[in-house]
Design an enzyme around this catalytic site. Structure first.
Site, PDB file in Angstrom:
ATOM      1  N   SER A 266     -15.025  -0.134   1.043  1.00 13.77           N
ATOM      2  CA  SER A 266     -13.604   0.163   1.248  1.00 13.77           C
ATOM      3  C   SER A 266     -12.952   0.575  -0.062  1.00 13.77           C
ATOM      4  CB  SER A 266     -12.891  -1.064   1.815  1.00 13.77           C
ATOM      5  OG  SER A 266     -12.648  -1.990   0.778  1.00 13.77           O
ATOM      6  N   LYS A 267     -11.744   1.076   0.070  1.00 12.87           N
ATOM      7  CA  LYS A 267     -10.978   1.474  -1.114  1.00 12.87           C
ATOM      8  C   LYS A 267     -10.822   0.304  -2.072  1.00 12.87           C
ATOM      9  CE  LYS A 267      -8.063   4.701   1.359  1.00 12.87           C
ATOM     10  NZ  LYS A 267      -6.738   5.153   1.677  1.00 12.87           N
TER      11      LYS A 267
END
Ligand code: GLU
Length: 509
Positions: A266-267
């Site tokens: 994920s970011k």
């Protein structure tokens, strides 16, 4: 049909939505499209999917363009590249979509629905797992249940509506996926997706995506696994629009997983685990939150591409370092894996190290010169090239050269305490003064000339070589590191070498 398909010129697209910085997974998708297009002599298109105005983020499109420029991924058509299938920004194609929404309404494949958000919410509360589909649509307020006059009246009154896709229940839909094989989904699990909203007169992602893939003559849709659930719907839309014969082949790429393999990358993982997940640094214009990028972190674009190429694709041999041409040559969607690829960040660093070693010293020196400048050091390019040649094997990033090689440019002003304790002995000062005389007395000052003169002197005096050389290094570098000792003194030159010996003797006496 497959024969006919293979005769068609390959056209693929990368179709990001400008909703923020381009995630590294998106970069890999673009890269695979690029490799596939080049491998087959086809064309790569950049389409910007910006029909969801609520998610539009200013600066995101520019960010995407700049990222690809840095990486060296070139497009043949698209936003900022031109081409004869434009416009390539979906917000500029409104009228095109309206035509096809109308076509679907006319042939009974879609219908108009007036249900308000409150009504839908009430339905959801009343029925567990409510889905707007073949089993429920006849209980709702739409053009299938209301008389035609009322539908017209509501529209004339300016009531807001959406157009929904009418999906028949109970049909097995086959998605022929080049990575996953035949994926079968029963249409009963799909809902009647919204294709168009009167509120902004814009289509949703699904309709715009299919219309554009068709009009832009896309032959292969290569995209991330997160779009696999949409694929059956896309197959049905192609059919409903009468475009079945030109339906592209699909290839859904494996997910990028967290380094430990536990879930999707994920970011947030990036800054949490200390590595970038974006090509360039990015500052969110809404929250002001900053995220690091590969470019600013000192990666070479070639290293990033090589690293990404092997996350989910196996070239069929175990040579990991591959030039762009080699990657193009061996790229094959059939060699992409179905299961997720662990984002092994350490491997990314390894790639960068390898690319730094392979690059000509002159090129690395150009980058290092900028860092030296920032540090307030002026140095002759020739000297910088030599220093790079002597030290680059010790670094993974160009910026690490400053730490690894600063003593070539700045004389030590302090001496590492631990090293002094260990390596500066009682007679070191005396030995260093003698060494200075030896070095002063030799006619040439190359590494080899110094070495033989110094080793002869050490042997003649019966000194221990280790102690002398350790103290000499401490005097030149300030600590116990650096490349071959006489290479250092050679690059520093006689005057500077003698001056550093003198200073060490005075300071450490
Ligand atoms: N706009 C979608 C995205 O942001 C495109 C998905 C697709 O390639 O069909 O990824």
């Amino acid at each position: 049909m497959s024969y006919f398909m293979s005769e068609k010129k390959v056209r693929v697209r990368f179709a990001p939505s400008p909703t923020g910085a381009l995630h590294i997974g998106g970069v890999r998708t673009a890269l695979y499209n690029f490799l596939f297009a080049r491998r087959h002599g086809g064309r790569l298109i950049l389409r910007i999917e910006d029909t969801d105005s609520r998610r539009f983020v200013p600066g995101a499109e520019e960010y995407i363009l700049e990222s690809f420029k840095w990486l060296g991924i070139t497009f043949d058509e698209g936003v900022s590249f031109g081409g004869d299938h434009g416009p390539y920004r979906q917000s500029e194609r409104r009228d095109i979509y309206t035509t096809y929404v109308q076509a679907l309404l006319d042939n009974g494949k879609a219908y108009i629905a007036f249900d308000t958000p409150e009504e839908l919410e009430a339905k959801r509360n009343e029925t567990a797992n409510f889905q707007y589909d073949a089993s429920t649509r006849m209980q709702m307020r739409n053009s299938l249940t209301l008389p035609a006059e009322e539908v017209n009246r509501l529209i004339a009154e300016g009531k807001q509506y959406v157009v929904r896709f009418k999906i028949d229940a109970g049909e097995d839909i086959h998605v022929g996926d080049l990575v996953r094989g035949d994926v079968v989904v029963n249409s009963s699990v799909l809902d009647d997706k919204v294709l168009f909203k009167s509120v902004d007169g814009l289509p949703t992602y699904h309709l715009a995506n299919i219309v554009d893939d068709h009009l832009m003559e896309i032959t292969h849709v290569i995209r991330g696994e997160e779009w696999l659930p949409s694929a059956p719907l896309h197959v049905l839309l192609y059919r409903a629009l009468g475009w079945e014969d030109t339906m592209p082949a699909f290839a859904h790429l494996p997910l990028l997983l967290k380094p430990d393999g536990n879930g999707k990358l994920s970011k947030r993982d990036g800054d949490r685990l200390g590595f970038p997940v974006f090509p360039l640094q990015w500052k969110d214009p809404q929250t002001g939150e900053a995220s690091s990028g590969y470019r600013e972190s000192g990666y070479l674009p070639e290293a990033v591409l090589n690293f990404l190429a092997l996350l989910g694709w196996n070239p069929g041999h175990d040579r990991e370092i591959m030039s762009m041409d080699e990657m193009i040559e061996s790229f094959d969607l059939a060699r992409c894996s179905k299961s997720g690829a662990k984002f092994d960040y350490a491997k990314g660093i390894w790639f960068n190290h390898q690319y730094i070693q392979a690059k000509p010293d002159g090129e690395i020196a150009g980058m290092f010169l900028r860092i030296l400048e920032e540090e307030g050091v002026t140095a002759a390019p020739d000297k910088v090239i030599t220093v790079v040649g002597l030290t680059k094997e010790r670094v993974d990033f160009v910026k690490e050269l400053w730490d690894a090689a600063r003593f070539f440019f700045v004389a030590p002003t302090a001496y590492d305490e631990k090293t002094v304790k260990k390596r500066w002995k009682e007679d070191s000062a005396k030995h260093m003064l003698e060494l200075a005389d030896v070095l002063d007395g030799i006619p040439g000052f190359t590494s080899g000339e110094q070495e033989s003169a110094v080793m002869d002197w050490i042997a003649a005096e019966g000194y221990g070589a280790g102690g002398i050389l350790n103290a000499f290094r401490l005097a030149l570098v300030g600590e116990a590191k650096g490349p071959h000792l006489f290479d250092i003194s050679w690059v520093l030159g006689k005057d500077e070498t003698l001056a550093r010996i003198k200073r060490a003797v005075e300071t450490l006496r």
